[in-house]
Motif scaffolding. Structure first.
Motif, PDB file in Angstrom:
ATOM      1  N   SER A 158       0.813  -1.221   0.000  1.00 51.62           N
ATOM      2  CA  SER A 158       0.000   0.000   0.000  1.00 51.62           C
ATOM      3  C   SER A 158       0.850   1.276   0.000  1.00 51.62           C
ATOM      4  CB  SER A 158      -0.918   0.014   1.222  1.00 51.62           C
ATOM      5  OG  SER A 158      -0.150   0.017   2.419  1.00 51.62           O
ATOM      6  N   MET A 159       2.155   1.135   0.118  1.00 48.12           N
ATOM      7  CA  MET A 159       3.042   2.296   0.254  1.00 48.12           C
ATOM      8  C   MET A 159       3.069   3.140  -1.022  1.00 48.12           C
ATOM      9  SD  MET A 159       7.072   2.247   1.353  1.00 48.12           S
ATOM     10  CE  MET A 159       6.761   1.538   2.976  1.00 48.12           C
ATOM     11  N   THR A 160       2.984   4.465  -0.846  1.00 45.49           N
ATOM     12  CA  THR A 160       3.087   5.380  -1.977  1.00 45.49           C
ATOM     13  C   THR A 160       4.520   5.887  -2.101  1.00 45.49           C
ATOM     14  OG1 THR A 160       2.607   7.367  -0.679  1.00 45.49           O
ATOM     15  CG2 THR A 160       0.718   6.156  -1.592  1.00 45.49           C
ATOM     16  N   ALA A 161       4.813   6.510  -3.237  1.00 45.03           N
ATOM     17  CA  ALA A 161       6.142   7.093  -3.429  1.00 45.03           C
ATOM     18  C   ALA A 161       6.411   8.172  -2.385  1.00 45.03           C
ATOM     19  CB  ALA A 161       6.255   7.672  -4.831  1.00 45.03           C
ATOM     20  N   GLY A 162       5.379   8.926  -2.038  1.00 45.70           N
ATOM     21  CA  GLY A 162       5.541   9.964  -1.019  1.00 45.70           C
ATOM     22  C   GLY A 162       5.918   9.391   0.331  1.00 45.70           C
ATOM     23  N   GLU A 163       5.294   8.298   0.705  1.00 50.53           N
ATOM     24  CA  GLU A 163       5.592   7.657   1.992  1.00 50.53           C
ATOM     25  C   GLU A 163       7.004   7.059   1.997  1.00 50.53           C
ATOM     26  OE1 GLU A 163       0.941   6.428   2.991  1.00 50.53           O
ATOM     27  OE2 GLU A 163       2.288   5.006   1.988  1.00 50.53           O
ATOM     28  N   LEU A 164       7.373   6.425   0.887  1.00 47.03           N
ATOM     29  CA  LEU A 164       8.713   5.840   0.790  1.00 47.03           C
ATOM     30  C   LEU A 164       9.773   6.946   0.791  1.00 47.03           C
ATOM     31  CD1 LEU A 164      10.594   3.456   0.417  1.00 47.03           C
ATOM     32  CD2 LEU A 164      10.123   3.525  -2.048  1.00 47.03           C
ATOM     33  N   HIS A 165       9.506   8.030   0.103  1.00 43.21           N
ATOM     34  CA  HIS A 165      10.400   9.196   0.084  1.00 43.21           C
ATOM     35  C   HIS A 165      10.709   9.661   1.497  1.00 43.21           C
ATOM     36  CE1 HIS A 165      10.855  13.616   0.348  1.00 43.21           C
ATOM     37  NE2 HIS A 165      11.516  13.545  -0.798  1.00 43.21           N
ATOM     38  N   ASP A 166       9.679   9.774   2.326  1.00 42.62           N
ATOM     39  CA  ASP A 166       9.869  10.285   3.683  1.00 42.62           C
ATOM     40  C   ASP A 166      10.685   9.337   4.550  1.00 42.62           C
ATOM     41  OD1 ASP A 166       8.418  12.449   2.856  1.00 42.62           O
ATOM     42  OD2 ASP A 166       6.625  11.991   4.019  1.00 42.62           O
ATOM     43  N   ILE A 167      10.477   8.030   4.371  1.00 44.00           N
ATOM     44  CA  ILE A 167      11.236   7.041   5.139  1.00 44.00           C
ATOM     45  C   ILE A 167      12.719   7.107   4.765  1.00 44.00           C
ATOM     46  CG2 ILE A 167      11.620   4.568   5.503  1.00 44.00           C
ATOM     47  CD1 ILE A 167       8.561   4.211   5.058  1.00 44.00           C
ATOM     48  N   LEU A 168      13.000   7.100   3.460  1.00 42.80           N
ATOM     49  CA  LEU A 168      14.387   7.138   2.995  1.00 42.80           C
ATOM     50  C   LEU A 168      15.053   8.463   3.343  1.00 42.80           C
ATOM     51  CD1 LEU A 168      13.942   5.457  -0.501  1.00 42.80           C
ATOM     52  CD2 LEU A 168      14.947   4.434   1.538  1.00 42.80           C
ATOM     53  N   MET A 169      14.301   9.533   3.274  1.00 44.15           N
ATOM     54  CA  MET A 169      14.810  10.863   3.603  1.00 44.15           C
ATOM     55  C   MET A 169      15.302  10.914   5.049  1.00 44.15           C
ATOM     56  SD  MET A 169      12.702  14.475   3.421  1.00 44.15           S
ATOM     57  CE  MET A 169      11.484  13.980   4.668  1.00 44.15           C
ATOM     58  N   LYS A 170      14.509  10.363   5.964  1.00 46.48           N
ATOM     59  CA  LYS A 170      14.861  10.397   7.389  1.00 46.48           C
ATOM     60  C   LYS A 170      16.036   9.478   7.702  1.00 46.48           C
ATOM     61  CE  LYS A 170      10.137  11.615   8.685  1.00 46.48           C
ATOM     62  NZ  LYS A 170       8.834  11.090   9.170  1.00 46.48           N
ATOM     63  N   GLN A 171      16.163   8.371   6.965  1.00 45.85           N
ATOM     64  CA  GLN A 171      17.247   7.422   7.234  1.00 45.85           C
ATOM     65  C   GLN A 171      18.581   7.868   6.638  1.00 45.85           C
ATOM     66  OE1 GLN A 171      16.209   3.466   6.029  1.00 45.85           O
ATOM     67  NE2 GLN A 171      14.641   3.210   7.601  1.00 45.85           N
ATOM     68  N   GLY A 172      18.524   8.755   5.649  1.00 42.85           N
ATOM     69  CA  GLY A 172      19.724   9.124   4.915  1.00 42.85           C
ATOM     70  C   GLY A 172      20.801   9.778   5.756  1.00 42.85           C
ATOM     71  N   GLY A 173      20.394  10.640   6.683  1.00 39.27           N
ATOM     72  CA  GLY A 173      21.357  11.367   7.502  1.00 39.27           C
ATOM     73  C   GLY A 173      22.254  10.450   8.313  1.00 39.27           C
ATOM     74  N   GLU A 174      21.655   9.466   8.967  1.00 38.09           N
ATOM     75  CA  GLU A 174      22.426   8.533   9.800  1.00 38.09           C
ATOM     76  C   GLU A 174      23.391   7.716   8.950  1.00 38.09           C
ATOM     77  OE1 GLU A 174      21.758   4.903  13.045  1.00 38.09           O
ATOM     78  OE2 GLU A 174      20.030   5.838  12.071  1.00 38.09           O
ATOM     79  N   LEU A 175      22.938   7.309   7.765  1.00 37.31           N
ATOM     80  CA  LEU A 175      23.800   6.527   6.884  1.00 37.31           C
ATOM     81  C   LEU A 175      25.020   7.354   6.452  1.00 37.31           C
ATOM     82  CD1 LEU A 175      23.741   3.643   5.639  1.00 37.31           C
ATOM     83  CD2 LEU A 175      22.933   4.716   3.527  1.00 37.31           C
ATOM     84  N   LEU A 176      24.798   8.636   6.182  1.00 39.14           N
ATOM     85  CA  LEU A 176      25.910   9.508   5.796  1.00 39.14           C
ATOM     86  C   LEU A 176      26.909   9.688   6.941  1.00 39.14           C
ATOM     87  CD1 LEU A 176      24.244  12.313   3.645  1.00 39.14           C
ATOM     88  CD2 LEU A 176      26.154  10.859   2.959  1.00 39.14           C
ATOM     89  N   LEU A 177      26.398   9.887   8.159  1.00 41.27           N
ATOM     90  CA  LEU A 177      27.294  10.040   9.311  1.00 41.27           C
ATOM     91  C   LEU A 177      28.159   8.799   9.501  1.00 41.27           C
ATOM     92  CD1 LEU A 177      25.015  11.742  12.012  1.00 41.27           C
ATOM     93  CD2 LEU A 177      26.558  12.826  10.374  1.00 41.27           C
ATOM     94  N   ASN A 178      27.531   7.631   9.410  1.00 39.34           N
ATOM     95  CA  ASN A 178      28.279   6.382   9.567  1.00 39.34           C
ATOM     96  C   ASN A 178      29.298   6.200   8.438  1.00 39.34           C
ATOM     97  OD1 ASN A 178      26.910   5.693  11.915  1.00 39.34           O
ATOM     98  ND2 ASN A 178      25.335   4.534  10.827  1.00 39.34           N
ATOM     99  N   THR A 179      28.936   6.665   7.250  1.00 36.18           N
ATOM    100  CA  THR A 179      29.841   6.560   6.104  1.00 36.18           C
ATOM    101  C   THR A 179      31.081   7.422   6.314  1.00 36.18           C
ATOM    102  OG1 THR A 179      28.004   6.107   4.582  1.00 36.18           O
ATOM    103  CG2 THR A 179      30.060   6.915   3.616  1.00 36.18           C
TER     104      THR A 179
END
Length: 310
Positions: A158-179
């Motif tokens: 049932s996930m929309t592109a908008g919902e997936l966008h928001d999930i990935l957007m919020k997770q991106g910062g932590e992944l960059l810090l760890n990188t």
């Protein structure tokens, strides 16, 4: 740690804020202010708004590759990293070679799949069950550099592109810090992409959203989910464009012609497809607001037996 950030839309904002909080950011490069809204007034990008709020120096070249002034300014900063998140411009080798540790990009797919401009949308349109973010060293190709870290996200039916966008957007910062931390302390292994496993997520256009009722109900529903909230899937009804924001695949079969309206009720509009039945729940006609079918049919008519056309 000297970090220069390059990004433009809302998707890049949590990454920028995470970098500011953890390391500080020397400068921000973003796209020039663009006309927005009905009044077409010049508006800052979402990234610029954050930079201004934190009193970070902002650069907005129309074409960074051709701007000697901005390239020389970048060199004078002597950055450790250039971090790129949805910037919207291609970087030349001269720019890629400036930072001590390299240019790091956050891309919203599990590379090498879905390189390109619209990975979030095409993942849903194509019915993928898993996606995520990937950080990588940038090279001169389009999302072809060596991969660093990944984080995965399950894509629900049932996930929309908008919902997936928001999930990935919020997770991106932590992944960059760890990188960044992993590169500096030498604990991250860079992995070459297997080009033969790649696919390309091309830019979306209005035409991408045209529904072909000769496809099966699941394919059509994936298109509707993948183009919500933009550019939105659409069909034609009685000479007017009808945008479709939400639908549901029903466990029903029919012998009706694809595109035929089987029934209209408060629950929605039942439509025949090449295989199966789709229940359309939320629609929009020109100059009207998006509405659930239940509310639309209180003052308007959609007739059983009519046919949606592509």
């Amino acid at each position: 740690m000297k970090i220069v950030f390059m990004g433009t839309p809302e998707f890049a904002v949590p990454s920028l804020e995470a970098l500011i909080d953890e390391f500080g950011v020397e400068a921000v490069f973003t796209q020039p202010d663009r006309p927005k809204g009905r009044g077409k007034k010049l508006a800052m990008s979402e990234v610029k708004e954050v930079a201004v709020k934190h009193n970070i120096k902002v650069f907005q070249p129309e074409n960074l590759k051709k701007s000697r002034e901005n390239i020389e300014e970048l060199k004078s900063m002597n950055p450790d990293f250039i971090i790129v998140v949805a910037y919207g411009q291609i970087l030349s080798k001269e720019i890629l070679d400036i930072p001590k540790y390299g240019c790091i990009n956050l891309h919203a797919s599990l590379l090498p799949k879905y390189r390109g401009a619209a990975p979030i949308n095409w993942v849903i349109v194509n019915g993928e069950k898993v996606t995520g973010n990937t950080t990588m060293f940038m090279d001169e190709g389009l999302d072809t550099g060596d991969m660093l870290l990944k984080s995965e996200v399950q894509v629900t039916d049932s996930m929309t592109a908008g919902e997936l966008h928001d999930i990935l957007m919020k997770q991106g910062g932590e992944l960059l810090l760890n990188t960044i931390k992993g590169i500096v302390d030498g604990t991250i292994k860079r992995t070459k992409q297997e080009d033969e496993k790649s696919c390309y997520a091309s830019m979306l256009s209005k035409e991408t959203g045209r529904i072909d009722w000769n496809k099966d109900s699941k394919q059509i529903n994936n298109l509707i989910r993948g183009l919500n909230p933009f550019p939105v899937a659409f069909t034609n009804y009685n000479g007017e464009v009808m945008k479709i924001y939400e639908a549901e695949v029903l466990n029903e079969n029919t012998n009706s012609k694809p595109g035929s309206i089987i029934n209209v009720s408060k629950k929605g509009i039942k439509v025949a497809t090449a295989s199966g039945v789709l229940l359309i729940k939320k629609i929009q006609f020109p100059s009207k607001k998006p509405m659930y079918v239940e509310d639309y049919i209180k003052g308007n008519t959609i007739d059983k037996g009519d046919i949606f056309t592509s």
